[in-house]
Scaffold this active site. Structure first.
Site, mmCIF file in Angstrom:
data_model
loop_
_atom_site.group_PDB
_atom_site.id
_atom_site.type_symbol
_atom_site.label_atom_id
_atom_site.label_comp_id
_atom_site.label_asym_id
_atom_site.label_seq_id
_atom_site.Cartn_x
_atom_site.Cartn_y
_atom_site.Cartn_z
ATOM 1 N N GLY A 210 0.743 0.557 -13.885
ATOM 2 C CA GLY A 210 0.335 0.055 -12.572
ATOM 3 C C GLY A 210 0.973 0.875 -11.469
ATOM 4 O O GLY A 210 1.527 1.936 -11.722
ATOM 5 N N ASN A 211 0.862 0.367 -10.249
ATOM 6 C CA ASN A 211 1.511 1.067 -9.125
ATOM 7 C C ASN A 211 2.072 0.038 -8.147
ATOM 8 O O ASN A 211 1.945 -1.167 -8.364
ATOM 9 C CB ASN A 211 0.517 2.021 -8.451
ATOM 10 C CG ASN A 211 -0.697 1.295 -7.918
ATOM 11 O OD1 ASN A 211 -0.590 0.427 -7.057
ATOM 12 N ND2 ASN A 211 -1.865 1.630 -8.457
#
Ligand code: C5P
Length: 400
Positions: A210-211
């Site tokens: 993810g980020n």
């Protein structure tokens, strides 16, 4: 909340235990820049003092129907004409019944009858009263006349029972007010799709790539578009945020799911604003069982596959596409390249490090023509307002 700045809102409070929550609502309205005229029914004053609202709003609080009339003040008539909206929270079954039948035997019901402003009702009562056919019929009457009914929600009631009848959260009531006030705005009748948040690309059932995107920018854009009257679909990756009131909300996890949802919604849209931080890559393989240390096929390398570029791949004539470029280096050059490559009407370039996860954002607007326009460091809701002003001008064909 610039839409509430400078507005004048009549807040009617009727006599239920949820009346104390109206003080918080009044405070939030004042903080958003509205002048708030509070009208308490006689029963409401049993639950909460006028002084509470007077201290919060710095305005006289209205309780009796026969206030002294002056040359410039005609009691309920003046109150009714001064306000851009009449908000009743909490609205009891009794007040709802009076509004539906057109009774005017106190200040609140008199103002309601004398007002042509939009009416927003947030009911709160015991769930038997809420479910009673009389209450439901009264609400149907008010709805048919154009009133907006917000809630109630389900939860623990004052009696200790569990059911529907709780006053909704103040944010929700404010959201309904914003939608009502914005409905004739510059984007009325326009369909806008907004993407927000980051995507989660699964490695196995419990892990993902993810980020750090918080979703703040995209959610602020969705709210700002609603404030200006747009019909908004918000396609969002996992975030901690509540979708704005009035948005059609589509929750997704992966870039692939986002691509499908954005494509579907864009078919009927005038504008697509991609504020999401879409993962460029996903694990080539997502395992169906949790990867364990010491497994014979324990991975030492994660192989990646490219995700589709959503913004570049959607290309419908007439669709105005707006993108974001969060960069660490060569901001303008990189953003201009993306603008061209993805066929955008505008790209919002910002400094990735300063912006991601922050309430503030830098922003430079780059269009296919003209000079880039750099905004000062602003709150994300202010940047969102500036973006939507640009979008409105682009749609109306006026040169921004
Ligand atoms: O190419 P880059 O990821 O920097 O471009 C950013 C813009 O493109 C953003 O508006 C983002 O939402 C969008 N994007 C997309 N699909 C991707 C990656 C980015 O629509 N796979």
């Amino acid at each position: 909340m610039s839409i509430l700045k400078g507005t004048r809102i009549a807040l009617g409070v009727s006599g239920g235990i949820a009346a104390y929550k109206a003080a918080d609502l009044a405070s939030k309205l004042v903080q958003a820049g509205a002048t708030v005229d509070v009208i308490l029914t006689k029963h409401a004053t049993e639950f909460i003092q006028p002084l509470t609202f007077q201290a919060i709003t710095k305005q006289p609080v209205h309780t009796g129907v026969f206030e002294g009339w002056r040359e410039d003040w005609f009691g309920h008539i003046s109150l009714a004409h001064a306000s851009q909206a009449l908000l009743i929270a909490p609205a009891t079954a009794n007040t709802i019944a009076k509004l539906a039948t057109g009774l005017a035997d106190d200040m609140l019901s008199s103002v309601a009858l004398a007002s042509t402003a939009p009416l927003i009702i947030a009911p709160a009562m015991e769930h038997q009263m809420w479910r009673h056919p009389a209450t439901q019929a009264n609400l149907a009457t008010l709805r048919a006349r154009g009133a907006t009914i917000v809630g109630p929600e389900t939860g623990r009631l004052a009696s200790g029972e569990f059911g529907d009848g709780r006053l909704v959260q103040p944010e929700f009531i404010l959201g309904a007010l914003r939608q009502v006030l914005g409905r004739n705005g510059a984007l009325a009748g326009r369909k806008i799709v907004v993407s927000a948040g980051g995507t989660h690309e699964p490695l196995d059932p419990v892990r993902f790539l993810g980020n750090r995107s918080s979703g703040l920018m995209g959610y602020a854009i969705a709210q700002s578009a609603i404030d200006q009257g747009a019909d908004v679909t918000l396609v969002s990756g996992p975030t901690l945020l509540k979708p704005p009131y009035g948005a059609h909300f589509v929750s997704i996890e992966t870039a692939d799911e986002m691509a499908g949802a954005v494509r579907d919604a864009s078919e009927r849209a005038d504008v697509l604003i991609m504020a999401a931080a879409v993962a460029d890559y996903r694990p080539a393989e997502s395992r169906t069982s949790k990867i364990k240390k010491g497994d014979p096929d324990e991975p030492s390398v994660i192989e990646l596959t490219r995700n589709p570029d959503i913004l570049a791949s959607i290309d419908r004539p007439g669709l105005v596409k707006i993108g974001f470029a969060a960069e660490t280096d060569d901001l303008i050059a990189n953003a201009t390249d993306k603008l061209k490559r993805k066929g955008l009407a505008m790209i919002v370039a910002n400094d990735a490090v300063k912006t991601i996860g922050s309430d503030l954002s830098t922003a430079t607007f780059i269009l296919p023509y003209g000079e880039p326009e750099e905004l000062p460091m602003l709150r994300k809701d202010e940047v969102a307002d500036a973006i939507l002003d640009r979008v409105a001008r682009l749609l109306n064909g006026s040169n921004p």
